[in-house]
Design an enzyme around this catalytic site. Structure first.
Site, PDB file in Angstrom:
ATOM      1  N   SER A 258       0.739  -1.019  -0.173  1.00 36.49           N
ATOM      2  CA  SER A 258       0.072   0.050  -0.067  1.00 36.49           C
ATOM      3  C   SER A 258       0.854   1.224   0.014  1.00 36.49           C
ATOM      4  CB  SER A 258      -1.144   0.082   1.280  1.00 36.49           C
ATOM      5  OG  SER A 258      -2.024   0.755   0.981  1.00 36.49           O
TER       6      SER A 258
ATOM      7  N   ASP B 227      -5.740  -3.751  -2.123  1.00 38.63           N
ATOM      8  CA  ASP B 227      -4.535  -3.540  -1.219  1.00 38.63           C
ATOM      9  C   ASP B 227      -4.017  -4.783  -0.466  1.00 38.63           C
ATOM     10  OD1 ASP B 227      -3.191  -2.507   0.849  1.00 38.63           O
ATOM     11  OD2 ASP B 227      -4.491  -0.479   0.880  1.00 38.63           O
TER      12      ASP B 227
END
Length: 269
Positions: free
Chosen positions: A43, A155
């Site tokens: 991320s 993610d």
């Protein structure tokens, strides 16, 4: 330095605005001449890691972080799969990495994403960097999932918030992990971004403990005062990263020196 020394890997975790702390950690490690042979990011850790491994100076990264506003990467879309398409973020990474592939980066780099269909961890270290970073940063419900080589990706924090295990799998013999934290006490959220990130953090607490146990050393910046969506607090997050890395620097030096990875003259600078 021994040419056969052990390979040092840096695992940069997720955390949205808190992830700016990674810049501060990198500043401290670079000033101390700590060797970094590969970087793995999840991320926001993937965003910072991509820019760093592309050769961008940390001073430039710090200036860029301070100037970053949501409208630079927030491209609102019809909310069917997510509120933000992520195309702006991809273009941002394309521009600042000069459309680099992983093979063209200055340091070996990889990102962790999650296959939305199978729930599997997906490690990306080939092809263009920008779409891979877009995938690792595709926070569920905030960013639209990314179609990537036949997979639907979101993610990487869903499966590995701090990618210490992946750094080990990619050949790092010594892993330094950076966890920007999960804060569940007296956290006041006021934005959907913070709501979603806080939920992800809570759900991943136990998983994260298991993952970072694979690291040799853990740097944990104190970021209670920075919510995931508070990108205007970049300077505070960077400072927290510097401070946390400074606290851990004696242990880092001791470990690397013991393993033959740290020169004596570097330790004295």
């Amino acid at each position: 330095m021994n040419a056969q020394r052990k390979k040092v890997g840096l695992a940069l975790g997720s955390g949205a605005a808190r992830g700016f702390a990674h810049i501060g950690v990198l500043k401290t490690l670079e000033q101390a001449k700590v060797p970094i042979d590969l970087v793995v990011g999840t991320s926001m850790g993937g965003v910072v890691g991509a820019l760093y491994c592309s050769g961008m100076s940390l001073r430039m990264m710090e200036r860029l972080a301070g100037a970053t506003q949501r409208n630079l990467w927030m491209d609102l879309t019809f909310p069917r799969m997510g509120l933000i398409s992520g195309e702006k973020l991809e273009q941002f990474i394309l521009m600042f990495t000069k459309s680099a592939t992983f093979a063209q980066l200055k340091k070996p780099f990889a990102v962790v994403a999650t296959d939305l269909g199978t729930g599997e961890k997906v490690v990306i270290n080939k092809g263009l960097v920008a779409p891979a970073v877009r995938a690792t940063a595709a926070i569920p419900a905030i960013f639209c999932p990314v179609e990537y080589e036949g997979r639907t990706l979101v993610d990487g924090a869903v499966v590995e918030r701090v990618p210490a295990i992946t750094a080990r799998e990619l050949g790092a013999e010594i892993v330094i992990a950076v966890d920007v934290g999960v804060y569940t006490q007296e956290v006041k959220v006021s934005h959907i971004f913070d709501v979603v990130l806080q939920c992800l953090d809570i759900m991943s607490r136990d998983l994260c403990r298991q993952g970072i146990s694979q690291a040799d050393l853990l740097i944990s910046p104190q970021l209670h005062h920075v919510l995931p969506g508070q990108f205007h607090k970049a300077a505070e997050a960077i400072r927290a990263g510097e401070e946390a890395a400074l606290v851990m620097l004696p242990k880092i030096r001791e470990l690397l020196r013991r393993e033959g990875c740290y020169e004596q003259d570097a330790a004295n600078t």
